[in-house]
Enzyme design. Structure first.
Site, PDB file in Angstrom:
ATOM      1  N   ASP A 137       0.870  -1.159   0.000  1.00 47.77           N
ATOM      2  CA  ASP A 137       0.000   0.000   0.000  1.00 47.77           C
ATOM      3  C   ASP A 137       0.920   1.225   0.000  1.00 47.77           C
ATOM      4  OD1 ASP A 137      -3.189   0.571   1.652  1.00 47.77           O
ATOM      5  OD2 ASP A 137      -2.089   1.759   0.185  1.00 47.77           O
TER       6      ASP A 137
HETATM    7  C1  GLC Z   1      -4.206   4.347  -0.068  1.00 49.43           C
HETATM    8  C2  GLC Z   1      -5.157   3.223   0.288  1.00 49.43           C
HETATM    9  C3  GLC Z   1      -5.275   2.173  -0.776  1.00 49.43           C
HETATM   10  C4  GLC Z   1      -5.071   2.769  -2.151  1.00 49.43           C
HETATM   11  C5  GLC Z   1      -3.634   3.250  -2.216  1.00 49.43           C
HETATM   12  C6  GLC Z   1      -3.322   3.909  -3.578  1.00 49.43           C
HETATM   13  O1  GLC Z   1      -3.457   4.720   1.069  1.00 49.43           O
HETATM   14  O2  GLC Z   1      -4.914   2.559   1.517  1.00 49.43           O
HETATM   15  O3  GLC Z   1      -6.578   1.582  -0.626  1.00 49.43           O
HETATM   16  O4  GLC Z   1      -5.299   1.793  -3.156  1.00 49.43           O
HETATM   17  O5  GLC Z   1      -3.331   4.185  -1.176  1.00 49.43           O
HETATM   18  O6  GLC Z   1      -4.045   5.089  -3.722  1.00 49.43           O
END
Ligand code: GLC
Length: 717
Positions: free
Chosen positions: A262
């Site tokens: 993430d």
């Molecule tokens: C965010 C979220 C995730 C998302 C990622 C990219 O922090 O936790 O769900 O896909 O970043 O935007």
């Protein structure tokens, strides 16, 4: 493209670059975007940026084409970038938030939503979506419940499976299809205190029987990627958790797709306290089986050194890079680096009327009627007022609604006026005191008040957890004020999480509309006026008090269960609140009324490879046609591990014409009677099981069956 031959041509820096994912502005440099995390401090060199393998969050076809062109001009081996984005419940045609969608109990609608999302996203040159979010959660304090499919593993699995199929279909190289990245692996929804990013500490048994079911369904449906979650599990961040990434994903589930962090979560292993620095984070990540690093630079800055120092075997790097190259090949990027991107298609397909109509159809089934004392549907012979902070809102897209433009959505005032409903008074006010004397005089002439209440889009979603899940006091006061004024209230709830509604139960009707997307108020008007008969059933328990959390229907019995009416005080209960929720999992009313009679079985005993048929008669007792979701729950009375008092094991959403009676059948076989041990292996034990059928997790009728002993391999610890 022979990706094995290509891999051999790459330098170690070029290999590591393929594992780096950056935001598009690094390539464009003319878009000032605030970047979270430490990217700015670390400063990326031009060479590193142009060695990256993928892009996070592209905005449209023109931007994608520009970035890809710039990138390929500098790429030695012409390995195209793969473009990924968060298309969670629509690209520009926005659909109901996943929590609302799950109340439809119609997983095919998830397929429809994913289909339209993929078609629109593909025109922008997006190749991967970070969806579905399969995080099971039992805690409405957690803001991200809005992005998930509720508290039940069976329902969660059905919806995540259909989302993956809708995004990918059979061939992700086709325009209009995108690869699915299921997230957040694993058990992110079990954050302690419902506080986002907080510690998760669940047993392996809970992990396999509840929290992992959604991700596994997505993997089994062919999801090409899986994203690690921010939280620890067993004290180890999921992003570097070898048991999860290799033990479960690769060894148990045979997953051969990509793992991706993430946002910045590999670097966050350092503040978690599991690595001294980014170098150690990189070491632990590659050993655990982590492939792509999103928005942080541990790999790009330290992996080469770790390999040259023989702390990491280059085979681990090659495996990860090969998975990236394989995805790019499957998408067809080596043949067409601009796959899908089309400025002209963007202008015709995105937010088309056809797509909006599909969104409205999905919204029709994603609304839950929680209470109705004969006030709904609205009457064209009555006068109504529409009051409250959301009386004229267009902000119905909800969190993570990508390019959805709220300003294009209709207000409820606009959609109800089209329905010839006599709305003699409409005022968007946040508290009773905002009503003037003249308002109060006008209000004397209405028959009932529609109160548009709830929370705004930024009160749920990522990083938006709350300790108080009641409506704001000023909103509750509307219900009290009109009750004292002798006026009936119809409450609409625009929100992203289950609320504690105990203070507004004087309302004569409560319609839960969540955030329904681009066509929200069009769909709500159809339901309020009876054009559509509401059919939703809640997929998270609605507490009586936040102090009951975690509260969920499939709980264990305990050794001292509280039995209603029993005066024994030494049992599991609260001095100051009931154990039960205000509204239970699976609950939802209709304008129709359904009766359940004559539960019966083909037989009362079965051996392991036999089946039992269960039948029940369901009758629509009214003149109004409507859907009813007939639910099947099962209890395993005695097993090696304590089993829940009930578990959803099947359901059928069926249309009933006026006064129609149907015989509904469920086939009971061994797959409905098993559970998973703490290694994730299926176990079936003989004995007595309770079969329950009904319209919610508490309105049930039941019979017992026996799974005979002779043929079952007992599970003995
Ligand atoms: C965010 C979220 C995730 C998302 C990622 C990219 O922090 O936790 O769900 O896909 O970043 O935007």
């Amino acid at each position: 493209m022979d990706i094995n031959l290509l891999l051999k041509k790459l330098t170690i820096e070029e290999k590591i670059g393929q594992l780096l994912q950056l935001s598009p502005f690094h390539f464009i440099r003319d878009i000032e975007v605030e970047v979270f995390g430490h990217l700015k401090e670390l400063g990326l060199t031009e060479k590193k940026v142009f060695s990256a393998g993928s892009v996070l969050g592209i905005h449209n076809a023109a931007e994608m084409i520009s970035v890809q062109e710039k990138y390929l001009r500098k790429s030695t081996h012409q390995i195209p970038l793969v473009f990924m984005a968060d298309i969670i419940h629509g690209y520009e045609t926005i659909f109901p938030v996943p929590l609302a969608l799950s109340t439809s109990w119609n997983p095919k609608l998830a397929f429809d939503m994913a289909r339209v999302s993929a078609i629109e996203a593909s025109t922008a040159g997006i190749h991967v979506t970070f969806s579905p979010m399969a995080d099971l959660s039992r805690d409405p304090r957690w803001g991200r419940v809005v992005e998930g499919f509720g508290e039940d593993p069976y329902l969660n699995a059905l919806f995540t499976k259909e989302m993956v199929k809708g995004y990918q279909q059979d061939d992700i190289s086709q325009d209009g299809n995108v690869a699915s990245c299921v997230k957040h692996f694993a058990a992110y929804g079990a954050a302690e205190g419902g506080r986002d990013y907080n510690t998760v500490d669940v047993s392996r048994l809970s992990l396999h029987n509840y929290y992992l079911k959604g991700y596994k369904a997505a993997i089994d449906a062919g999801a090409k990627l899986i994203m690690t979650s921010f939280n620890v599990l067993d004290g180890i961040p999921a992003t570097i958790n070898k048991h999860l990434l290799r033990g479960v994903l690769r060894d148990l589930w045979k997953f051969d797709g990509l793992t991706i962090t993430d946002y910045d979560s590999l670097h966050q292993v350092v503040p978690h306290g599991n690595a001294e620095n980014d170098e150690e984070a990189a070491l632990k990540g590659i050993i655990a089986g982590l492939d792509i690093e999103m928005a942080s630079t541990c790999y790009i800055n330290y992996l080469k050194k770790l390999i040259e120092n023989h702390e990491v075997d280059i085979k681990l790097l090659d495996e990860a890079v090969l998975r990236v190259l394989k995805l790019k090949e499957e998408i067809g990027l080596f043949d067409n680096p601009y796959k899908g991107a089309s400025v002209e298609l963007e202008s015709t397909l995105v937010r088309s009327n056809d797509h909006l109509e599909i969104s409205k159809k999905v919204a029709h089934e994603s609304v839950v009627l929680l209470k109705n004392e004969n006030l709904l549907p609205l009457s064209t012979h009555k006068k109504y007022a529409l009051i409250g902070p959301y009386a004229e809102t267009r902000n119905t897209n909800g969190p993570w609604s990508w390019h959805g433009k709220n300003e294009l959505n209709h207000t409820l005032k606009e959609t109800l006026l089209e329905k010839n409903i006599s709305m003699t008074f409409v005022k968007q006010v946040v508290r009773v005191e905002d009503l003037t004397k003249e308002d109060l005089i006008e209000l004397k002439n209405v028959d009932a008040v529609i109160l548009a209440l709830g929370e705004n889009e930024r009160e749920s979603g990522e990083a938006h957890s709350k300790v108080d899940i009641k409506l704001p006091r000023n909103q509750e006061e509307f219900v009290e004020f009109f009750r004292q004024a002798g006026l009936d209230s119809i409450v609409l709830l625009y929100h992203g999480r289950p609320f504690d509604l105990s203070n507004i139960m004087d309302a004569k009707a409560i319609l839960d509309v969540y955030y329904l997307g681009s066509m929200a108020n069009d769909a709500i008007a159809d339901i309020l006026t009876g054009v559509i008969n509401p059919s939703g059933k809640i997929t998270m328990s609605y507490p009586r008090h936040v102090g009951q959390i975690p509260i969920y229907y499939n709980h264990l019995n305990t050794g001292r269960p509280k039995i209603e009416g029993d005066r024994n005080e030494y049992v599991s209960y609260y001095l100051d609140e009931l154990n039960t929720p205000l509204f239970p999992f699976g609950f939802g009313l209709s304008y129709s009324k359904f009766s359940y009679q004559n539960l019966r079985l083909s037989q009362f005993e079965m051996s392991l490879n036999e089946e039992i048929s269960l039948f029940i008669d369901v009758q629509n007792e009214t003149e109004i046609g409507g859907f009813e979701t007939v639910q099947l729950y099962i209890r395993d009375y005695v097993a090696t591990i304590s089993r829940p008092v009930k578990e959803l094991k099947g359901f059928q959403k069926i249309w009933f014409a006026p006064h129609q009676r149907r015989v509904v059948e469920f086939v009971i076989n061994k797959s409905l009677l098993s559970y998973l041990d703490d290694q994730g292996n299926e176990v079936i034990e003989p004995g007595r099981f309770q079969l329950m059928v009904g319209s919610s997790s508490i309105e049930l009728t039941s019979l017992d069956i026996i799974l005979k002993k002779e043929e079952v391999n007992d599970f003995k610890k």
